[in-house]
Design an enzyme around this catalytic site. Structure first.
Site, mmCIF file in Angstrom:
data_model
loop_
_atom_site.group_PDB
_atom_site.id
_atom_site.type_symbol
_atom_site.label_atom_id
_atom_site.label_comp_id
_atom_site.label_asym_id
_atom_site.label_seq_id
_atom_site.Cartn_x
_atom_site.Cartn_y
_atom_site.Cartn_z
ATOM 1 C CB CYS A 312 59.820 28.891 48.400
ATOM 2 S SG CYS A 312 61.349 29.359 47.553
ATOM 3 C CB CYS A 329 64.335 25.008 47.878
ATOM 4 S SG CYS A 329 62.663 25.628 48.199
ATOM 5 C CB CYS A 415 43.336 38.830 42.844
ATOM 6 S SG CYS A 415 44.532 38.724 41.503
ATOM 7 C CB THR A 418 44.577 29.978 35.118
ATOM 8 O OG1 THR A 418 43.307 29.877 35.760
ATOM 9 C CG2 THR A 418 45.048 28.589 34.730
ATOM 10 C CE LYS A 429 33.929 27.155 31.491
ATOM 11 N NZ LYS A 429 33.064 26.396 30.561
ATOM 12 C CD GLU A 449 37.953 43.571 45.273
ATOM 13 O OE1 GLU A 449 38.563 44.663 45.327
ATOM 14 O OE2 GLU A 449 38.220 42.600 46.013
ATOM 15 C CB SER A 453 41.734 40.451 33.991
ATOM 16 O OG SER A 453 41.440 39.082 34.175
ATOM 17 C CB SER A 462 32.600 30.492 29.998
ATOM 18 O OG SER A 462 32.528 29.127 29.672
#
Length: 552
Positions: A312, A329, A415, A418, A429, A449, A453, A462
């Site tokens: 969560c 949870c 945005c 990983t 990828k 967009e 980074s 790549s």
């Protein structure tokens, strides 16, 4: 003249109490004159220091007085370094330790590092963020100044003098407790019953808790509400009469101890005010080092470690709170619709408007590893596609990308991230390929967009290179068009041109741009694909169960 090396049994005045003292007597006369000059130089330095400290602040004067008579090391010299002196604490003392190299070499005072100025221990430009606070005093009562809310007496509705009084009381209680424990440990056994002292203490605590008021009076409630309306979140709420005096005192002790730990870290240079103080996070079975600052609430941002539920994404302050949360949870996967599944890999579509808290927590988590991210709380105009890897305990977060519901510039990714524990395994990828798969279903041309980074730019270049080489390898015609490549791969023509230029496959000849089919690059790509073999880190379009959202 180098100093002679003393034995372990020698005293501070240069005499030896061992059997070979007669040999040392011959050398004492040759060194007496040098020792006298050194003592004179130390005395003059102390005199100048005491004169210059007359106009210094009170805490500086106190440190200067302690410095007037420098302690002697086992070699009979003044300490070779004063850099470890804690001037901000009235209980600070000089570091009397001498390294083995200094003992063996007999360090010359002329080669010792320069003494630090006492006022350099404080940065007077720093200021406590609490409104109306002059940064004087400390919650622990042991320091003259503070620079954070954790050590601010005013924030805790106390004065600097009250903090000093409470510190003295805590020290007395600790001394009494330690003395009582030492006496009890003398006759302790493995299965010892509670001592009379422990029984009396337990009865005293129970009596103090029974005397607690059943509730707040009307005047007290009005006082508390007025305090909250006046100061808001800039002050701690009034805590008197909310619980027993004993429990309140325990809470105050815990606050003072936490403030003392943070002050030690600040003096050691491990944390600085205004910087990212969250150094690590505990996420599932991984402990991750953070890379960048994330705007978590201040009470959490002050912590050195944050504990996050991997399902969560709720963030907590301690391991105990996380353990209790995990026990109740009910989440085992992200909220939203599962739009893709192949093997253990799944992708969930989460609407920022329907699951606002989850998406905000996801953005705060991502900011710890992204430098250019600016979206934290305004998540309603976005869709989040969260990739997970499933096992018998649940669906574990691998990465995600966000996408605007209505993008005028046809951005298919706003945005992308990983998680660090899954990097360099092909998941990046997969996320990029999945974003272009959605663009193909929408019959649009997409592009990420900007700005990207550093790691994002490497991953996208790549991916574009791999897409173009695969297209070139399968292309059987004579003439190739960038527009056709864009329509088939859903990659923006600008990105295609930049990739072709980086591969030196785009040439300008006789007023036209020509795309060159470089067979050496294609053969190199084929060799890598053959070596990779049957890799499961690919997106299968047939496993996608998704239709473009309408009217979002």
């Amino acid at each position: 003249m180098p100093r002679r090396k003393r034995t372990a049994g020698s005293s501070s005045d240069g005499t030896a109490d061992s059997d070979d003292s007669g040999d040392h007597e011959k050398t004492d006369s040759s060194h007496s004159e040098a020792n006298q000059r050194n003592n004179t130089r130390l005395t003059r330095a102390s005199l100048r220091l005491s004169q210059s400290s007359q106009d210094a602040p009170p805490d500086v004067k106190q440190a200067a007085e302690r410095y007037e008579s420098p302690p002697r090391t086992p070699t009979g010299n003044a300490p070779s370094s004063e850099s470890d002196i804690d001037i901000s604490s009235p209980n600070a003392s000089h570091d009397e330790s001498v390294t083995k190299d200094q003992k063996d070499s007999g360090s010359d005072p002329s080669h010792r590092p320069k003494r630090r100025r006492f006022h350099e221990s404080y940065n007077f430009n720093m200021k406590c963020p609490t409104p109306g606070c002059n940064s004087l005093g400390h919650l622990t009562g042991k320091h003259e100044r503070h620079f954070s809310i954790s050590g601010c007496p005013l924030y805790h509705n106390l004065s600097a003098d009250e903090c000093k009084v409470k510190a003295i009381e805590r020290e007395k209680q600790e001394e009494e407790r330690s003395q009582g424990q030492n006496e009890e440990n003398r006759h302790a056994t493995r299965h010892q019953a509670p001592t009379p002292r422990q029984v009396r203490y337990k009865e005293k605590v129970m009596e103090m808790r029974k005397r607690r008021d059943s509730g707040l009076t009307k005047d007290q409630k009005e006082k508390y509400m007025e305090h909250r309306q006046t100061h808001g979140t800039t002050r701690e709420p009034l805590l008197e009469n909310i619980t027993s005096d004993y429990d309140l005192e325990l809470f105050r002790k815990a606050q003072a101890r936490a403030a003392e730990d943070l002050e030690k870290l600040r003096l050691q240079g491990q944390i600085t005010e205004g910087s990212n103080m969250i150094k690590t996070i505990l996420f599932g079975r991984y402990e991750l080092d953070t890379w960048y600052h994330s705007p978590y609430p201040e009470e959490y941002a002050r912590l050195g470690r944050l504990y996050i539920c991997e399902f969560c994404l709720k963030y907590m302050k301690s391991q105990t709170i996380l353990r209790r949360h995990m026990a109740k949870c009910v989440w085992k996967h992200p909220p939203g619709d599962e739009v893709y599944r192949k093997g253990a890999i799944s992708v969930f579509e989460v609407d920022g408007k329907k699951n606002k808290i989850y998406c905000q927590n996801l953005c705060l988590l991502a900011k710890l590893f992204l430098d250019h991210k600016t979206l934290y709380y305004d998540v309603e105009p976005f869709l989040f596609y969260v990739m997970t890897e499933a096992d018998n305990t649940g669906c574990h977060l691998v990465g995600y990308f966000s996408k605007e519901k209505n993008s005028f510039l046809n951005y298919n990714v706003s945005c992308i991230l990983t998680m660090p524990q899954y990097m360099r395994q092909g998941y990046g990828k997969m996320l990029i390929d999945f974003s272009y798969l959605l663009s193909k279903v929408e019959e649009k041309v997409g592009s990420p967009e900007r700005p990207l980074s550093d790691l994002g730019l490497i991953s996208y270049r790549s991916y574009w290179k791999e897409v173009l080489l695969r297209y070139m390898c399968n292309f059987k015609g004579k003439e190739i068009s960038i527009k056709e490549i864009s329509q088939e791969t859903a990659v923006n023509p600008v990105d295609i041109v930049s990739t072709l230029q980086s591969l030196q496959m785009l040439k300008y000849w006789k007023g036209k741009h020509l795309v060159l089919k470089r067979q050496d690059l294609i053969d190199e790509w084929k060799a890598k694909e053959t070596k990779r073999g049957n890799n499961n880190k690919t997106i299968d379009p047939s496993s996608l169960k998704w239709t473009p959202p309408k009217g979002t």
